[in-house]
Design an enzyme around this catalytic site. Structure first.
Site, mmCIF file in Angstrom:
data_model
loop_
_atom_site.group_PDB
_atom_site.id
_atom_site.type_symbol
_atom_site.label_atom_id
_atom_site.label_comp_id
_atom_site.label_asym_id
_atom_site.label_seq_id
_atom_site.Cartn_x
_atom_site.Cartn_y
_atom_site.Cartn_z
ATOM 1 N N ARG A 12 53.849 44.883 47.424
ATOM 2 C CA ARG A 12 55.456 44.544 47.274
ATOM 3 C C ARG A 12 55.812 44.620 45.700
ATOM 4 O O ARG A 12 55.016 44.434 44.749
ATOM 5 C CB ARG A 12 55.627 43.096 47.731
ATOM 6 C CG ARG A 12 55.229 42.720 49.059
ATOM 7 C CD ARG A 12 55.464 41.374 49.377
ATOM 8 N NE ARG A 12 54.729 40.573 48.904
ATOM 9 C CZ ARG A 12 55.081 39.667 47.583
ATOM 10 N NH1 ARG A 12 56.314 39.834 47.062
ATOM 11 N NH2 ARG A 12 54.327 38.866 46.982
ATOM 12 N N LYS B 78 57.742 42.162 55.288
ATOM 13 C CA LYS B 78 58.227 40.772 54.751
ATOM 14 C C LYS B 78 59.744 40.640 54.892
ATOM 15 O O LYS B 78 59.940 39.591 54.722
ATOM 16 C CB LYS B 78 57.811 40.877 53.378
ATOM 17 C CG LYS B 78 56.182 40.442 53.178
ATOM 18 C CD LYS B 78 55.811 39.296 54.136
ATOM 19 C CE LYS B 78 54.512 38.868 53.606
ATOM 20 N NZ LYS B 78 53.702 37.936 54.418
ATOM 21 N N HIS C 152 54.590 30.624 56.052
ATOM 22 C CA HIS C 152 53.768 31.599 55.676
ATOM 23 C C HIS C 152 52.470 31.259 56.179
ATOM 24 O O HIS C 152 51.682 30.802 55.129
ATOM 25 C CB HIS C 152 54.004 31.965 54.322
ATOM 26 C CG HIS C 152 53.383 33.250 54.110
ATOM 27 N ND1 HIS C 152 52.934 33.333 52.810
ATOM 28 C CD2 HIS C 152 52.934 34.432 54.627
ATOM 29 C CE1 HIS C 152 52.008 34.676 52.573
ATOM 30 N NE2 HIS C 152 52.256 35.172 53.815
ATOM 31 N N SER D 65 48.904 35.788 50.311
ATOM 32 C CA SER D 65 47.896 37.083 50.518
ATOM 33 C C SER D 65 46.451 36.807 49.783
ATOM 34 O O SER D 65 46.565 36.479 48.573
ATOM 35 C CB SER D 65 48.668 38.282 50.152
ATOM 36 O OG SER D 65 47.863 39.241 50.302
ATOM 37 N N LYS E 89 43.837 33.692 54.941
ATOM 38 C CA LYS E 89 44.632 33.327 56.173
ATOM 39 C C LYS E 89 44.312 34.122 57.391
ATOM 40 O O LYS E 89 43.824 33.586 58.582
ATOM 41 C CB LYS E 89 45.967 33.572 56.075
ATOM 42 C CG LYS E 89 46.860 32.590 55.212
ATOM 43 C CD LYS E 89 48.273 32.618 55.323
ATOM 44 C CE LYS E 89 49.069 33.868 55.643
ATOM 45 N NZ LYS E 89 48.719 34.746 54.344
ATOM 46 N N THR E 90 44.197 35.516 57.354
ATOM 47 C CA THR E 90 43.614 36.250 58.283
ATOM 48 C C THR E 90 42.404 36.189 58.603
ATOM 49 O O THR E 90 41.961 36.110 59.814
ATOM 50 C CB THR E 90 43.956 37.893 57.751
ATOM 51 O OG1 THR E 90 45.469 37.795 57.663
ATOM 52 C CG2 THR E 90 43.501 38.688 58.867
ATOM 53 N N ASP F 170 49.990 35.452 60.178
ATOM 54 C CA ASP F 170 50.679 35.376 58.871
ATOM 55 C C ASP F 170 51.912 34.572 58.802
ATOM 56 O O ASP F 170 52.513 34.288 58.214
ATOM 57 C CB ASP F 170 51.063 36.882 58.433
ATOM 58 C CG ASP F 170 51.477 36.978 57.019
ATOM 59 O OD1 ASP F 170 50.982 36.396 56.256
ATOM 60 O OD2 ASP F 170 52.404 37.685 56.691
ATOM 61 N N ARG G 207 45.254 48.198 52.950
ATOM 62 C CA ARG G 207 45.595 47.261 54.365
ATOM 63 C C ARG G 207 45.420 48.124 55.559
ATOM 64 O O ARG G 207 45.256 49.229 55.604
ATOM 65 C CB ARG G 207 47.106 47.133 54.073
ATOM 66 C CG ARG G 207 47.585 46.244 52.994
ATOM 67 C CD ARG G 207 47.435 44.617 53.285
ATOM 68 N NE ARG G 207 47.810 43.834 52.268
ATOM 69 C CZ ARG G 207 48.058 42.397 52.480
ATOM 70 N NH1 ARG G 207 47.817 41.856 53.758
ATOM 71 N NH2 ARG G 207 48.235 41.660 51.519
#
Length: 529
Positions: A54, A196, A215, A234, A238-239, A253, A318
């Site tokens: 980003r 996003k 988030h 990130s 989380k994932t 997410d 990714r």
């Protein structure tokens, strides 16, 4: 030729217009157009050029009378005028004329009460495949009755802005006009900007419907339906941690917490691939197959095998894939009221306890504070871990005042008695700079499991005076010494110095950013000695 109404966007005379192609058709189109190559697993592999993460400095919100007083303007939410936005939008539309156009009409929000329709107009077939994977895909009947979208997004990475003329900061621009329900992304091929931008849109509109946008990832027990959510930026896990083979994945997410429970905003996952292994993350590893889109992962040109350990293009490698590529995904992507909330942080100082139990006030403090380490590659220019504070564990995507979201969370914790834990997935026994390693994933999983199944309910806790939290003295399948952050350091004086340094950073950040927060919340934070 059917144009599906894109002339209303100013796109006249396209070479061809494709709507809601299948993953196979989009993969074929991307290969035909030279956008990428196939891996040995059948996944489409692309590189995204200089934008491999980003670009926060290039994100703007259109400042209009209707939203001006609602947006938390500043370094994160930069204003741009409607005139400048429209001028760039018109240039992007003109740029797309005469080209192949790929449209995806999909939805965000798995609860039909709150679903929003998004039309994504892409220059690249590969990015259209990405958003096909990431949004909720309509059935044939839903597509036939789709009607007008709630929001429209133009995505043209090949169009480069002229900062001097266009009033932006670089060749890239990511712009949202909340009143006009229009989003424009240009100059960057990093697909995370698309995802996003949808999230940032939902984070504005959902608050008006009594839904807390989060988030976070979420999963649930397949038998009892007990639901948990995992907050974190990130790279904090989380994932990985939500993809638990013993639980059903609701999403990895972006979610909403409504009076009825938790629901996924998305229909897919966007997982980091750096150092990915079949042993540690089998669900993600096995999702990299035909129909998924892989960004910036180095691949052997002969065998087409991935080298997930190679971060030479970026650490922020990714893969995007539909959620049903995960074997235990919950369908539909909805769960109940969360019984447990997990805040994930990757502490580069290596001083936070591996897991802590938070009071209601401490939960509010850490939610607002959002401490973690900004990991290499997640944003442009970040090459090593850096401590950072990101409000609500998602500050770049939260357009409104943090108090709006914090108050909503506090109300829900009060109403439902949800338990909150802070889990450090970062470094242990030393700082990242000292060469220490991150906490072993199997131990972190065991701690999270104990939090979810109530194993900590009858275990003794100790108070950490500096961080002002309570941590357990034992946990199933975790050596007791791995629960004591200070005990894992050989040099206790060095630990104390680092712990106080970080606690002071917490205190300084809170005092600067949240001077009007209630006293009981401010006092629930770390207390440097």
């Amino acid at each position: 030729m059917e144009t599906y109404g894109i002339e209303k966007l100013g796109i006249i005379g396209p070479k061809a217009v494709y709507r809601n192609l299948t993953p196979a058709q989009l993969t074929e189109a991307a290969l035909r157009r030279g956008e990428g190559t196939l891996s040995n697993t059948g996944a489409l592999v692309v590189t995204t050029g200089k934008y491999t993460g980003r670009s926060p400095n290039d994100k703007f919100i259109v400042d209009t009378e209707g939203v001006h007083n609602e947006i938390a303007w500043g370094k994160v939410n930069r204003p741009i005028s409607r005139e400048k936005f429209n001028a760039i939008k018109e240039k992007v539309a003109a740029y797309l004329q005469g080209r192949e156009i790929f449209i995806f009409d999909g939805m965000a929000g798995a609860d039909p009460k709150y679903t929003k329709k998004f039309r994504i107009v892409n220059e690249l077939a590969s990015q259209n495949l990405f958003i096909h994977d990431l949004l909720i895909r309509p059935t044939a009947e839903e597509l036939a009755n789709y009607g007008e979208p709630d929001y429209t997004m133009l995505v043209a990475p090949g169009f480069k802005c002229d900062p001097a003329v266009d009033g932006v900061n670089s060749e890239a621009a990511i712009m949202i006009d909340y009143e006009a329900h229009m989003i424009v992304i240009c100059g960057s091929q990093y697909s995370g900007e698309i995802k996003k931008s949808v999230f940032s849109t939902m984070n504005y509109v959902m608050t008006k419907e009594n839904v807390l946008p989060m988030h976070c990832s979420a999963n649930m027990d397949p038998v009892t339906g007990e639901t948990a959510v995992f907050f974190g930026l990130s790279g904090t896990g989380k994932t990985t941690l939500s993809a638990d083979p013993a639980r059903q994945l609701i999403g990895d997410d972006e979610h909403g917490w409504s009076p009825d429970g938790v629901f996924n905003f998305e229909g897919g996952c966007y997982a980091k691939c750096i150092n990915l292994s079949a042993e540690n993350e089998p669900d993600i590893y096995n999702a990299i197959k035909f129909g998924s889109l892989v960004e910036n992962v180095v691949m052997d040109p002969e065998t087409r095998e991935f080298d997930f350990n190679d971060g030479s293009l970026t650490e922020n490698t990714r893969v995007g894939y539909p959620i049903d590529y995960i074997n235990n995904a919950a369908v539909p992507s909805r769960g109940g009221i969360p019984k447990v909330v997990i805040f994930l942080t990757a502490d580069a100082f290596g001083v936070l306890p591996p897991i802590s139990r938070l009071s209601r006030e401490a939960a509010m403090y850490h939610f607002v504070t959002g401490f973690t380490s900004k990991l290499a590659g997640t944003e442009r220019g970040v090459t090593e871990p850096q401590p950072t504070f990101s409000t609500l564990f998602g500050e770049p995507f939260m357009p409104m005042d943090p108090a709006v979201y914090a108050e909503m969370l506090g109300e829900k914790l009060d109403k439902y008695g949800t338990k909150v834990y802070l889990v450090n997935t970062g470094w242990a026994g030393g700082s990242a700079a000292s060469g220490a390693k991150r906490m072993k994933l199997s131990y972190t999983r065991a701690m999270v499991t104990a939090a979810l199944n109530g194993s900590f309910d009858n275990i003794e806790f100790k108070h950490h005076d500096v961080f002002n939290v309570d941590y357990p003295t034992e946990c199933p399948n975790v050596p007791a010494e791995k629960l004591d952050a200070r005990g894992m350091w050989e040099d206790k004086a060095a630990y104390d110095e680092q712990a106080n340094k970080l606690a002071q950073m917490f205190a300084d950040n809170f005092a600067k950013k949240y001077p009007n927060m209630p006293k009981e919340i401010a006092e629930a934070g770390p207390k440097p000695l």
